[in-house]
Design a protein around this motif. Structure first.
Motif, mmCIF file in Angstrom:
data_model
loop_
_atom_site.group_PDB
_atom_site.id
_atom_site.type_symbol
_atom_site.label_atom_id
_atom_site.label_comp_id
_atom_site.label_asym_id
_atom_site.label_seq_id
_atom_site.Cartn_x
_atom_site.Cartn_y
_atom_site.Cartn_z
ATOM 1 N N VAL A 39 41.257 -2.267 -14.825
ATOM 2 C CA VAL A 39 39.912 -1.384 -15.607
ATOM 3 C C VAL A 39 39.017 -0.941 -14.503
ATOM 4 N N GLN A 40 38.262 0.055 -14.410
ATOM 5 C CA GLN A 40 37.263 0.393 -13.786
ATOM 6 C C GLN A 40 35.959 -0.652 -13.781
ATOM 7 N N GLU A 41 35.299 -0.725 -12.882
ATOM 8 C CA GLU A 41 34.221 -1.338 -12.721
ATOM 9 C C GLU A 41 33.333 -0.990 -13.803
ATOM 10 N N GLY A 42 32.747 -2.005 -14.617
ATOM 11 C CA GLY A 42 31.752 -1.358 -15.665
ATOM 12 C C GLY A 42 32.294 -1.326 -17.013
ATOM 13 N N GLU A 43 33.653 -1.086 -17.144
ATOM 14 C CA GLU A 43 34.355 -1.169 -18.393
ATOM 15 C C GLU A 43 34.420 -2.453 -19.178
ATOM 16 N N LYS A 96 27.003 -15.504 -20.773
ATOM 17 C CA LYS A 96 26.355 -14.074 -20.301
ATOM 18 C C LYS A 96 27.283 -13.164 -20.584
ATOM 19 N N ARG A 97 28.165 -12.262 -19.934
ATOM 20 C CA ARG A 97 28.930 -11.087 -20.179
ATOM 21 C C ARG A 97 30.073 -11.505 -20.963
ATOM 22 N N THR A 135 32.772 -4.887 -16.917
ATOM 23 C CA THR A 135 33.343 -5.942 -15.913
ATOM 24 C C THR A 135 32.855 -5.821 -14.441
ATOM 25 N N GLN A 136 32.886 -6.740 -13.805
ATOM 26 C CA GLN A 136 32.600 -6.855 -12.374
ATOM 27 C C GLN A 136 33.608 -7.214 -11.508
ATOM 28 N N THR A 137 33.668 -7.037 -10.135
ATOM 29 C CA THR A 137 34.726 -7.328 -9.302
ATOM 30 C C THR A 137 34.897 -8.932 -9.284
ATOM 31 N N LYS A 176 38.596 -2.328 -10.616
ATOM 32 C CA LYS A 176 38.540 -1.360 -9.451
ATOM 33 C C LYS A 176 37.192 -0.887 -9.244
ATOM 34 N N PRO A 177 36.667 -1.175 -8.038
ATOM 35 C CA PRO A 177 35.227 -0.963 -7.980
ATOM 36 C C PRO A 177 34.787 0.537 -7.802
#
Lengths: 111, 114
Positions: free
Chosen positions: A13-17, A59-60, A79-81, A110-111
């Motif tokens: 996933v891309q970071e934030g997804e 949390k998330r 998501t975060q790294t 991925k960041p």
């Protein structure tokens, strides 16, 4: 015998997804536990679900136990790294004492 | 408090040899479980011990054996090593036996069989 399937096997996933992994059992479960294993590390306990339809949040991270107690999901929002790793569900066989881990879902971000 | 400790960290053995892996649980924990983890797979349950008695056994051959000592530490023995025994061996401790107790894992012993 007791079987547990975890899907998907991999997720990029891309970071934030958002990200979701599912754990499905062939039989009714007494409880389910979730663990996270970072690359090169060991599994670390995240949460335990016991009640039908139970929802817990960290949390998330949101964990759900199905109404029939045969499936569970782990959802990560934005998501975060630091979320990178493999997520495992763990169940048990009521009549043999075996502790059974799913195959895991490996998350790459991925960041 | 110290976490679960395992020794050795890494080990290289030859086919046919025997190996002993050691685990010290978290202080106060009475149950120890052993798992085998092959790269890319989930941990496979080998044994669970509680109060020195075996409380669960996975689908592993008799070449695998374990024991738990009065101080709750544990050893895993594997005889007649095969190439397929190469894996990360994880030890996990919990307060008591059973499915409802969370498990705390050690760093593992990486066994390579050549």
């Amino acid at each position: 015998g007791q079987q547990v399937m975890q899907i998907p096997q991999y997720q990029h996933v891309q970071e934030g997804e958002d990200f979701t992994t599912y754990c499905n059992s062939s039989t009714t479960l007494s409880n389910i536990q979730w663990y996270k294993q970072r690359p090169g590390g060991h599994p670390v306990f995240l949460i335990q679900l016991v009640k039908s339809g139970e929802v817990k949040k960290q949390k998330r991270l949101t964990f759900q136990f199905g109404e029939a107690k045969k499936n569970s999901s782990l959802h990560i929002t934005a998501t975060q790294t630091t979320d990178v790793g493999t997520y495992f569900c763990r169940v048990s066989s009521s009549n043999t004492g075996k502790l059974i881990f799913g195959q895991g879902t490996t998350l790459q971000v991925k960041p | 408090d110290a976490g679960v400790t395992q020794s050795p960290t890494h080990l290289i053995k030859t086919r046919g040899q025997q190996v002993t892996l050691r685990c010290s649980p978290i202080s106060g924990h009475k149950s120890v479980s052993w798992y085998q983890q092959v790269l890319g797979q989930g941990p496979q349950f080998i044994f669970q011990y509680y109060e020195k008695e075996e409380r669960g056994r996975g689908n592993f051959p008799d070449r695998f054996s374990a024991r738990q000592f009065p101080n709750y530490s544990s050893e895993l023995n594997v005889n007649a090593l095969l190439l397929g025994d190469s894996a990360l061996y994880l030890c996990a401790s919990s307060l008591q036996t059973g499915t409802f107790y969370e498990q705390y894992f050690g760093p593992g012993t990486r066994l390579t069989v050549t």
